[in-house]
Design a protein around this motif. Structure first.
Motif, PDB file in Angstrom:
ATOM      1  N   GLN A  91       0.837  -1.195   0.000  1.00 44.17           N
ATOM      2  CA  GLN A  91       0.000   0.000   0.000  1.00 44.17           C
ATOM      3  C   GLN A  91       0.872   1.245   0.000  1.00 44.17           C
ATOM      4  OE1 GLN A  91      -1.971  -0.760   3.778  1.00 44.17           O
ATOM      5  NE2 GLN A  91      -0.732   0.825   4.762  1.00 44.17           N
ATOM      6  N   THR A  92       0.252   2.354  -0.378  1.00 46.16           N
ATOM      7  CA  THR A  92       0.963   3.633  -0.330  1.00 46.16           C
ATOM      8  C   THR A  92       0.782   4.235   1.062  1.00 46.16           C
ATOM      9  OG1 THR A  92      -0.986   4.857  -1.078  1.00 46.16           O
ATOM     10  CG2 THR A  92       0.521   4.030  -2.778  1.00 46.16           C
ATOM     11  N   HIS A  93       1.420   5.368   1.280  1.00 41.52           N
ATOM     12  CA  HIS A  93       1.183   6.103   2.517  1.00 41.52           C
ATOM     13  C   HIS A  93      -0.248   6.653   2.514  1.00 41.52           C
ATOM     14  CE1 HIS A  93       5.342   6.085   4.015  1.00 41.52           C
ATOM     15  NE2 HIS A  93       5.707   6.152   2.739  1.00 41.52           N
ATOM     16  N   THR A  94      -0.784   6.907   3.682  1.00 47.39           N
ATOM     17  CA  THR A  94      -2.127   7.480   3.789  1.00 47.39           C
ATOM     18  C   THR A  94      -2.114   8.922   3.283  1.00 47.39           C
ATOM     19  OG1 THR A  94      -2.569   6.088   5.715  1.00 47.39           O
ATOM     20  CG2 THR A  94      -4.009   7.976   5.382  1.00 47.39           C
ATOM     21  N   ILE A  95      -3.124   9.264   2.475  1.00 52.46           N
ATOM     22  CA  ILE A  95      -3.160  10.612   1.909  1.00 52.46           C
ATOM     23  C   ILE A  95      -3.500  11.606   3.015  1.00 52.46           C
ATOM     24  CG2 ILE A  95      -3.827   9.763  -0.349  1.00 52.46           C
ATOM     25  CD1 ILE A  95      -6.672  10.661   0.215  1.00 52.46           C
ATOM     26  N   PRO A  96      -3.065  12.859   2.893  1.00 49.70           N
ATOM     27  CA  PRO A  96      -3.327  13.849   3.955  1.00 49.70           C
ATOM     28  C   PRO A  96      -4.802  14.179   4.074  1.00 49.70           C
ATOM     29  CG  PRO A  96      -2.336  14.892   2.030  1.00 49.70           C
ATOM     30  CD  PRO A  96      -2.278  13.418   1.791  1.00 49.70           C
ATOM     31  N   GLU A  97      -5.137  14.738   5.219  1.00 48.79           N
ATOM     32  CA  GLU A  97      -6.545  15.077   5.514  1.00 48.79           C
ATOM     33  C   GLU A  97      -7.139  16.001   4.452  1.00 48.79           C
ATOM     34  OE1 GLU A  97      -9.726  14.359   8.021  1.00 48.79           O
ATOM     35  OE2 GLU A  97      -7.685  13.815   8.597  1.00 48.79           O
ATOM     36  N   LEU A  98      -6.331  16.935   3.972  1.00 45.54           N
ATOM     37  CA  LEU A  98      -6.847  17.921   3.016  1.00 45.54           C
ATOM     38  C   LEU A  98      -7.195  17.306   1.671  1.00 45.54           C
ATOM     39  CD1 LEU A  98      -4.495  18.848   0.699  1.00 45.54           C
ATOM     40  CD2 LEU A  98      -3.372  19.552   2.814  1.00 45.54           C
ATOM     41  N   ALA A  99      -6.702  16.091   1.394  1.00 45.35           N
ATOM     42  CA  ALA A  99      -6.970  15.444   0.106  1.00 45.35           C
ATOM     43  C   ALA A  99      -8.140  14.468   0.182  1.00 45.35           C
ATOM     44  CB  ALA A  99      -5.725  14.697  -0.380  1.00 45.35           C
ATOM     45  N   ARG A 100      -8.867  14.466   1.311  1.00 49.00           N
ATOM     46  CA  ARG A 100      -9.983  13.539   1.467  1.00 49.00           C
ATOM     47  C   ARG A 100     -11.306  14.278   1.232  1.00 49.00           C
ATOM     48  NH1 ARG A 100      -8.009  10.729   7.170  1.00 49.00           N
ATOM     49  NH2 ARG A 100      -5.910  10.203   6.472  1.00 49.00           N
ATOM     50  N   LEU A 101     -12.185  13.656   0.473  1.00 51.78           N
ATOM     51  CA  LEU A 101     -13.502  14.243   0.258  1.00 51.78           C
ATOM     52  C   LEU A 101     -14.271  14.212   1.575  1.00 51.78           C
ATOM     53  CD1 LEU A 101     -14.314  12.600  -3.175  1.00 51.78           C
ATOM     54  CD2 LEU A 101     -14.189  15.055  -2.740  1.00 51.78           C
ATOM     55  N   PRO A 102     -14.870  15.323   1.977  1.00 51.03           N
ATOM     56  CA  PRO A 102     -15.572  15.371   3.278  1.00 51.03           C
ATOM     57  C   PRO A 102     -16.776  14.442   3.294  1.00 51.03           C
ATOM     58  CG  PRO A 102     -15.977  17.363   1.990  1.00 51.03           C
ATOM     59  CD  PRO A 102     -14.936  16.597   1.240  1.00 51.03           C
ATOM     60  N   ALA A 103     -16.891  13.662   4.386  1.00 54.46           N
ATOM     61  CA  ALA A 103     -18.010  12.734   4.530  1.00 54.46           C
ATOM     62  C   ALA A 103     -19.269  13.493   4.934  1.00 54.46           C
ATOM     63  CB  ALA A 103     -17.678  11.678   5.567  1.00 54.46           C
ATOM     64  N   LEU A 104     -20.397  13.081   4.384  1.00 54.89           N
ATOM     65  CA  LEU A 104     -21.670  13.750   4.666  1.00 54.89           C
ATOM     66  C   LEU A 104     -22.420  13.096   5.816  1.00 54.89           C
ATOM     67  CD1 LEU A 104     -23.775  15.887   3.759  1.00 54.89           C
ATOM     68  CD2 LEU A 104     -24.782  14.105   2.326  1.00 54.89           C
ATOM     69  N   ILE A 105     -22.302  11.754   5.947  1.00 50.71           N
ATOM     70  CA  ILE A 105     -23.092  11.007   6.935  1.00 50.71           C
ATOM     71  C   ILE A 105     -22.142  10.258   7.861  1.00 50.71           C
ATOM     72  CG2 ILE A 105     -24.817   9.198   7.270  1.00 50.71           C
ATOM     73  CD1 ILE A 105     -25.876   9.855   4.472  1.00 50.71           C
ATOM     74  N   ASP A 106     -22.362  10.379   9.172  1.00 46.55           N
ATOM     75  CA  ASP A 106     -21.535   9.640  10.131  1.00 46.55           C
ATOM     76  C   ASP A 106     -21.739   8.137   9.939  1.00 46.55           C
ATOM     77  OD1 ASP A 106     -20.607  11.966  11.204  1.00 46.55           O
ATOM     78  OD2 ASP A 106     -22.126  12.052  12.784  1.00 46.55           O
ATOM     79  N   GLY A 107     -20.648   7.381  10.085  1.00 44.85           N
ATOM     80  CA  GLY A 107     -20.737   5.933   9.908  1.00 44.85           C
ATOM     81  C   GLY A 107     -20.437   5.486   8.510  1.00 44.85           C
ATOM     82  N   SER A 108     -20.222   6.419   7.616  1.00 42.55           N
ATOM     83  CA  SER A 108     -19.819   6.088   6.246  1.00 42.55           C
ATOM     84  C   SER A 108     -18.875   7.177   5.757  1.00 42.55           C
ATOM     85  CB  SER A 108     -21.037   6.010   5.323  1.00 42.55           C
ATOM     86  OG  SER A 108     -21.524   7.309   5.033  1.00 42.55           O
ATOM     87  N   ARG A 109     -18.266   6.927   4.630  1.00 47.73           N
ATOM     88  CA  ARG A 109     -17.363   7.925   4.049  1.00 47.73           C
ATOM     89  C   ARG A 109     -17.957   8.535   2.787  1.00 47.73           C
ATOM     90  NH1 ARG A 109     -11.343   5.098   4.918  1.00 47.73           N
ATOM     91  NH2 ARG A 109     -11.387   5.251   7.186  1.00 47.73           N
TER      92      ARG A 109
END
Length: 407
Positions: A210-228
């Motif tokens: 696997q690669t390194h985990t992408i930074p927080e700023l590169a993650r699409l914001p989740a709309l519903i808790d319990g899912s991404r």
């Protein structure tokens, strides 16, 4: 001509000429039959399974473990019964929209892109590496997010498109069938990505590939808790769906793309560069697969990791369910996403073997897809009132009538 042949011809004529309302009615009827057949299969399977708490005892047959009503109810509630379940369903739906569109774009041009999975794998890896690199240079705020995520998606689309163009070039200029080349390129793509991550660009401090985990700023914001699930990804997928539909139905380029793959000789005779358009169709199809990979990294996994889900192959089923219509991909992806999300709930809540759940999903897909599959075959074979078979039979009939009058 035998009765069964006449009935088969009449059925194909009706399927090809059926309206959208009639096709929807056929799909719902097929869904009902699939549910009934699946219920019988679940009920019978329960008598050969071991369970601590059977739900029925039938004399002569023994104890039955699985209640079909409970299984289907769990599937429905597992897909739509809570906000978390709905989020997981929409998350699957978003990814299937892109992979289903990828396959449908090729199908609309008369091409069979079985390589969406490979295009998705390479697109995901390219997007992951891009956002990891850019994440070190941009500010960790909303501006950085607006810069990194779109660039990652574009890079994923470019890499997926280039990988899709390869079988297109071989089809157009070497007459290599795209089914064979795209299947082989799936394995090549997975091998390249695995080798690169394992030896060069991955996280060499872990045992996983696997690669390194992408930074927080590169993650699409989740709309519903319990899912991404991210609403931005879903809106982008819906806009892409409408854009592809308008491209193929409202533009000259879309008309040329469709005719080039279906009737290459006729397209060339009409002044269309058929070979170039075949490559364009496969490139566009591959780009959509690459975007699916980029969305998977930025919305779901937050890294590239070996063993990505087979969303590219699922896109084939989604496209067939949709009749290769870009707008039809929307309900097909929702149905397929709901079944995938609900299947997990059945496995966890009821302990029903995953293999049996997969059979249920397969039955539903098979029953719904078969009418559309036969309609596609009938259309290609010239059935229907606007088809070649109808014109030939009418000409024969008129010729026979004239001959009868002359005699």
């Amino acid at each position: 001509m035998s009765d069964w042949r006449e009935r088969a011809d009449a059925s194909l004529d009706w399927l090809v000429d059926s309206s959208a309302t009639q096709r929807i009615a056929v799909s719902f009827t097929a869904l009902l039959f699939a549910v009934l057949v699946g219920a019988v299969l679940v009920f019978v399977s329960g008598f050969v399974a071991d369970c601590p708490d059977p739900f029925i005892l039938l004399p002569g047959l023994g104890y039955g473990c699985y209640n079909p009503v409970e299984v289907y109810w769990t599937m429905i509630t597992g897909a739509f019964g809570s906000l978390g379940a709905l989020g997981r369903t929409l998350q699957e739906t978003t990814l299937l929209l892109f992979t289903g569109l990828s396959v449908a774009v090729a199908f609309r041009a008369g091409l069979f892109n079985i390589g969406t999975q490979g295009q998705m794998v390479l697109g995901a890896l390219a997007a992951a590496l891009t956002v990891l690199f850019l994440g070190e240079f941009v500010p960790a705020n909303a501006l950085g997010t607006l810069l990194v995520i779109p660039v990652g998606v574009v890079v994923g689309a470019v890499v997926g498109g280039v990988w899709g163009a390869i079988p297109g070039l071989m089809k157009a200029y070497a007459d290599a069938h795209e089914v064979i080349t795209t299947i082989m390129l799936n394995f090549v793509a997975m091998g390249i990505a695995f080798w690169a991550v394992q030896n060069h660009v991955g996280n060499l401090e872990t045992d996983s590939v696997q690669t390194h985990t992408i930074p927080e700023l590169a993650r699409l914001p989740a709309l519903i808790d319990g899912s991404r699930f991210s609403i931005y990804a879903l809106v982008g997928a819906l806009l892409a769906t409408v854009g592809i539909y308008l491209l193929y139905t409202r533009t000259v380029l879309g008309y040329e793309l469709r005719t080039s793959g279906i009737q290459e000789a006729a397209a060339e005779y009409g002044g269309v560069n058929a070979k170039r358009n075949i490559v364009t169709s496969m490139t566009l199809s591959g780009a959509l697969g690459g975007i699916a990979g980029a969305i998977y990294v930025t919305m779901v996994q937050y890294r590239w990791q070996a063993g990505m889900p087979a969303l590219g192959f699922d896109g084939i089923a989604v496209s067939i369910l949709a009749g290769n219509n870009p707008l039809g991909v929307i309900p097909a992806a929702l149905l397929f996403g709901g079944m995938k999300s609900g299947s997990v709930a059945i496995d966890i809540s009821l302990g029903v073997p995953n293999e049996l759940v997969e059979v249920l999903r397969g039955l539903i897909i098979l029953f719904i897809a078969m009418p559309e599959f036969f309609r596609m075959i009938g259309k290609r074979a010239g059935y229907g009132e606007r088809g070649e078979r109808f014109e030939e039979s009418r000409s024969t009939s008129e010729g026979g009538s004239d001959g009868g009058e002359q005699s």
